[in-house]
Design a protein around this motif. Sequence first.
Motif, PDB file in Angstrom:
ATOM      1  N   LEU A  16       6.664   8.985  -3.918  1.00 30.19           N
ATOM      2  CA  LEU A  16       6.014   7.717  -3.586  1.00 30.19           C
ATOM      3  C   LEU A  16       6.447   7.314  -2.184  1.00 30.19           C
ATOM      4  O   LEU A  16       7.638   7.107  -1.927  1.00 30.19           O
ATOM      5  CB  LEU A  16       6.407   6.620  -4.581  1.00 30.19           C
ATOM      6  CG  LEU A  16       5.764   5.253  -4.296  1.00 30.19           C
ATOM      7  CD1 LEU A  16       4.269   5.278  -4.593  1.00 30.19           C
ATOM      8  CD2 LEU A  16       6.441   4.156  -5.103  1.00 30.19           C
ATOM      9  N   THR A  17       5.499   7.221  -1.273  1.00 30.44           N
ATOM     10  CA  THR A  17       5.789   6.755   0.083  1.00 30.44           C
ATOM     11  C   THR A  17       4.897   5.555   0.369  1.00 30.44           C
ATOM     12  O   THR A  17       3.726   5.544  -0.014  1.00 30.44           O
ATOM     13  CB  THR A  17       5.569   7.875   1.127  1.00 30.44           C
ATOM     14  OG1 THR A  17       5.871   7.379   2.435  1.00 30.44           O
ATOM     15  CG2 THR A  17       4.142   8.398   1.109  1.00 30.44           C
ATOM     16  N   TYR A  18       5.445   4.532   1.000  1.00 30.48           N
ATOM     17  CA  TYR A  18       4.733   3.256   1.098  1.00 30.48           C
ATOM     18  C   TYR A  18       4.810   2.691   2.518  1.00 30.48           C
ATOM     19  O   TYR A  18       5.647   3.094   3.337  1.00 30.48           O
ATOM     20  CB  TYR A  18       5.295   2.252   0.098  1.00 30.48           C
ATOM     21  CG  TYR A  18       6.761   1.926   0.319  1.00 30.48           C
ATOM     22  CD1 TYR A  18       7.137   0.812   1.060  1.00 30.48           C
ATOM     23  CD2 TYR A  18       7.762   2.737  -0.192  1.00 30.48           C
ATOM     24  CE1 TYR A  18       8.468   0.515   1.282  1.00 30.48           C
ATOM     25  CE2 TYR A  18       9.098   2.454   0.023  1.00 30.48           C
ATOM     26  CZ  TYR A  18       9.442   1.350   0.755  1.00 30.48           C
ATOM     27  OH  TYR A  18      10.769   1.074   0.982  1.00 30.48           O
ATOM     28  N   THR A  68       0.852  -1.193   0.000  1.00 28.18           N
ATOM     29  CA  THR A  68       0.000   0.000   0.000  1.00 28.18           C
ATOM     30  C   THR A  68       0.884   1.238   0.000  1.00 28.18           C
ATOM     31  O   THR A  68       1.887   1.301   0.704  1.00 28.18           O
ATOM     32  CB  THR A  68      -0.909   0.005   1.234  1.00 28.18           C
ATOM     33  OG1 THR A  68      -0.120  -0.254   2.414  1.00 28.18           O
ATOM     34  CG2 THR A  68      -1.984  -1.057   1.127  1.00 28.18           C
ATOM     35  N   ALA A  69       0.504   2.229  -0.794  1.00 29.98           N
ATOM     36  CA  ALA A  69       1.357   3.406  -0.952  1.00 29.98           C
ATOM     37  C   ALA A  69       0.530   4.634  -1.284  1.00 29.98           C
ATOM     38  O   ALA A  69      -0.630   4.538  -1.700  1.00 29.98           O
ATOM     39  CB  ALA A  69       2.380   3.155  -2.064  1.00 29.98           C
ATOM     40  N   ASN A  70       1.145   5.799  -1.105  1.00 32.89           N
ATOM     41  CA  ASN A  70       0.575   7.078  -1.527  1.00 32.89           C
ATOM     42  C   ASN A  70       1.518   7.711  -2.541  1.00 32.89           C
ATOM     43  O   ASN A  70       2.734   7.763  -2.323  1.00 32.89           O
ATOM     44  CB  ASN A  70       0.400   8.028  -0.346  1.00 32.89           C
ATOM     45  CG  ASN A  70      -0.750   7.620   0.566  1.00 32.89           C
ATOM     46  OD1 ASN A  70      -1.635   6.864   0.160  1.00 32.89           O
ATOM     47  ND2 ASN A  70      -0.736   8.113   1.792  1.00 32.89           N
ATOM     48  N   LEU A  71       0.932   8.202  -3.629  1.00 33.37           N
ATOM     49  CA  LEU A  71       1.703   8.870  -4.673  1.00 33.37           C
ATOM     50  C   LEU A  71       1.295  10.341  -4.710  1.00 33.37           C
ATOM     51  O   LEU A  71       0.134  10.658  -4.977  1.00 33.37           O
ATOM     52  CB  LEU A  71       1.439   8.225  -6.033  1.00 33.37           C
ATOM     53  CG  LEU A  71       2.233   8.797  -7.209  1.00 33.37           C
ATOM     54  CD1 LEU A  71       3.709   8.406  -7.101  1.00 33.37           C
ATOM     55  CD2 LEU A  71       1.651   8.307  -8.532  1.00 33.37           C
ATOM     56  N   TYR A  72       2.243  11.224  -4.393  1.00 32.65           N
ATOM     57  CA  TYR A  72       2.005  12.664  -4.404  1.00 32.65           C
ATOM     58  C   TYR A  72       2.407  13.211  -5.780  1.00 32.65           C
ATOM     59  O   TYR A  72       3.546  13.023  -6.207  1.00 32.65           O
ATOM     60  CB  TYR A  72       2.827  13.352  -3.314  1.00 32.65           C
ATOM     61  CG  TYR A  72       2.406  13.001  -1.897  1.00 32.65           C
ATOM     62  CD1 TYR A  72       1.724  13.916  -1.102  1.00 32.65           C
ATOM     63  CD2 TYR A  72       2.688  11.747  -1.349  1.00 32.65           C
ATOM     64  CE1 TYR A  72       1.340  13.604   0.196  1.00 32.65           C
ATOM     65  CE2 TYR A  72       2.305  11.423  -0.061  1.00 32.65           C
ATOM     66  CZ  TYR A  72       1.633  12.360   0.714  1.00 32.65           C
ATOM     67  OH  TYR A  72       1.259  12.037   1.991  1.00 32.65           O
ATOM     68  N   VAL A  73       1.467  13.878  -6.445  1.00 35.45           N
ATOM     69  CA  VAL A  73       1.685  14.333  -7.820  1.00 35.45           C
ATOM     70  C   VAL A  73       1.418  15.836  -7.918  1.00 35.45           C
ATOM     71  O   VAL A  73       0.342  16.301  -7.523  1.00 35.45           O
ATOM     72  CB  VAL A  73       0.755  13.591  -8.799  1.00 35.45           C
ATOM     73  CG1 VAL A  73       1.057  14.004 -10.240  1.00 35.45           C
ATOM     74  CG2 VAL A  73       0.892  12.084  -8.627  1.00 35.45           C
ATOM     75  N   PRO A  74       2.359  16.627  -8.458  1.00 35.60           N
ATOM     76  CA  PRO A  74       2.120  18.064  -8.642  1.00 35.60           C
ATOM     77  C   PRO A  74       1.029  18.308  -9.681  1.00 35.60           C
ATOM     78  O   PRO A  74       0.887  17.547 -10.637  1.00 35.60           O
ATOM     79  CB  PRO A  74       3.472  18.590  -9.155  1.00 35.60           C
ATOM     80  CG  PRO A  74       4.453  17.499  -8.905  1.00 35.60           C
ATOM     81  CD  PRO A  74       3.689  16.223  -8.921  1.00 35.60           C
ATOM     82  N   GLN A  94      10.189   7.612  -0.913  1.00 39.16           N
ATOM     83  CA  GLN A  94      10.314   7.935   0.511  1.00 39.16           C
ATOM     84  C   GLN A  94       9.887   6.741   1.377  1.00 39.16           C
ATOM     85  O   GLN A  94       8.708   6.507   1.593  1.00 39.16           O
ATOM     86  CB  GLN A  94       9.437   9.144   0.876  1.00 39.16           C
ATOM     87  CG  GLN A  94       9.583   9.525   2.334  1.00 39.16           C
ATOM     88  CD  GLN A  94       8.523  10.509   2.788  1.00 39.16           C
ATOM     89  OE1 GLN A  94       8.830  11.623   3.136  1.00 39.16           O
ATOM     90  NE2 GLN A  94       7.262  10.092   2.792  1.00 39.16           N
ATOM     91  N   PRO A  95      10.860   5.968   1.868  1.00 37.76           N
ATOM     92  CA  PRO A  95      10.525   4.936   2.849  1.00 37.76           C
ATOM     93  C   PRO A  95      10.187   5.604   4.195  1.00 37.76           C
ATOM     94  O   PRO A  95      10.356   6.809   4.355  1.00 37.76           O
ATOM     95  CB  PRO A  95      11.813   4.115   2.946  1.00 37.76           C
ATOM     96  CG  PRO A  95      12.688   4.583   1.823  1.00 37.76           C
ATOM     97  CD  PRO A  95      12.287   5.989   1.535  1.00 37.76           C
ATOM     98  N   THR A  96       9.732   4.819   5.141  1.00 33.80           N
ATOM     99  CA  THR A  96       9.418   5.349   6.465  1.00 33.80           C
ATOM    100  C   THR A  96      10.191   4.577   7.531  1.00 33.80           C
ATOM    101  O   THR A  96      10.686   3.483   7.291  1.00 33.80           O
ATOM    102  CB  THR A  96       7.911   5.232   6.768  1.00 33.80           C
ATOM    103  OG1 THR A  96       7.557   3.842   6.892  1.00 33.80           O
ATOM    104  CG2 THR A  96       7.080   5.858   5.661  1.00 33.80           C
ATOM    105  N   GLY A  97      10.255   5.175   8.708  1.00 31.77           N
ATOM    106  CA  GLY A  97      10.887   4.501   9.834  1.00 31.77           C
ATOM    107  C   GLY A  97       9.907   3.557  10.526  1.00 31.77           C
ATOM    108  O   GLY A  97       8.846   3.229   9.987  1.00 31.77           O
ATOM    109  N   ALA A 103       3.060   4.529   9.675  1.00 32.78           N
ATOM    110  CA  ALA A 103       3.876   4.490   8.449  1.00 32.78           C
ATOM    111  C   ALA A 103       3.630   5.702   7.562  1.00 32.78           C
ATOM    112  O   ALA A 103       3.819   6.829   7.989  1.00 32.78           O
ATOM    113  CB  ALA A 103       3.655   3.180   7.710  1.00 32.78           C
ATOM    114  N   LYS A 104       3.171   5.495   6.327  1.00 30.33           N
ATOM    115  CA  LYS A 104       3.034   6.586   5.356  1.00 30.33           C
ATOM    116  C   LYS A 104       2.046   7.653   5.807  1.00 30.33           C
ATOM    117  O   LYS A 104       2.073   8.786   5.314  1.00 30.33           O
ATOM    118  CB  LYS A 104       2.596   6.038   4.003  1.00 30.33           C
ATOM    119  CG  LYS A 104       1.188   5.460   3.974  1.00 30.33           C
ATOM    120  CD  LYS A 104       0.849   4.907   2.608  1.00 30.33           C
ATOM    121  CE  LYS A 104      -0.589   4.440   2.497  1.00 30.33           C
ATOM    122  NZ  LYS A 104      -1.041   3.560   3.584  1.00 30.33           N
ATOM    123  N   ALA A 105       1.139   7.307   6.738  1.00 29.39           N
ATOM    124  CA  ALA A 105       0.134   8.264   7.204  1.00 29.39           C
ATOM    125  C   ALA A 105       0.633   9.136   8.360  1.00 29.39           C
ATOM    126  O   ALA A 105      -0.070  10.059   8.778  1.00 29.39           O
ATOM    127  CB  ALA A 105      -1.135   7.524   7.634  1.00 29.39           C
TER     128      ALA A 105
END
Length: 216
Positions: free
Chosen positions: A147-149, A100-106, A118-121, A126-128
Amino acid sequence: MKTFLLLLLAVPLAGQSPYPWLEGLAQRQLAERRRVVAGLRTPDEIRAYGRGVREKLLRWMGGLPAERTPLQMRRTGVIEREDYRVEKIVFASQPGFFVTANLYVPKTGAGPFPAVLQPTGHSLTAKARELYQSLSIGLVKYGFVVLTYDPLGQGERRIFFDRELGDSKVGGTTVEHQMVGIQSLLGGERLARARVWGGRWRRGGWGWRVVGGAGR
């Protein structure tokens, strides 16, 4: 009485490492690494050292999958903002193994845009998590696609989540990692392999293009 004494011996004294032998081994290896790195003098030596480290890591994690299988990407929702949007996506890093991921697009500017993975710690959400959302928003406002997942065991990918508990059956994120990691080893697999492959940026694209502010 013998069992009681063994339990007492197993309890570390305050301020002492519970694993002194293991910590000592790690410290010796770190010292050896510092010695080797300090002796690197030329670009060729540095590159050779990097190749050696990469080979060791790949060997320890059992290598990476030989085949880049179809991502089967689908969009499950969109959050619209004035100058960017967030696409909620799901893709398969391996057959039947979804991320599951979020894609931020201009929304402004002419593509193709530069991209950031962008990974997370070790965050439960997580991505939220607000910290990672803020970083993604800052980057997308400067014209980056981000892209953060969710890593395995975090966010929407918690393995041991229980609906009745409203939480994981085994505890926090690192405990989830440990549980899955132990099971993986018993099955001849390694958790690191799946986690690295899940975040690997595929050469030739992820199966979509971001051009002129539109994800396709």
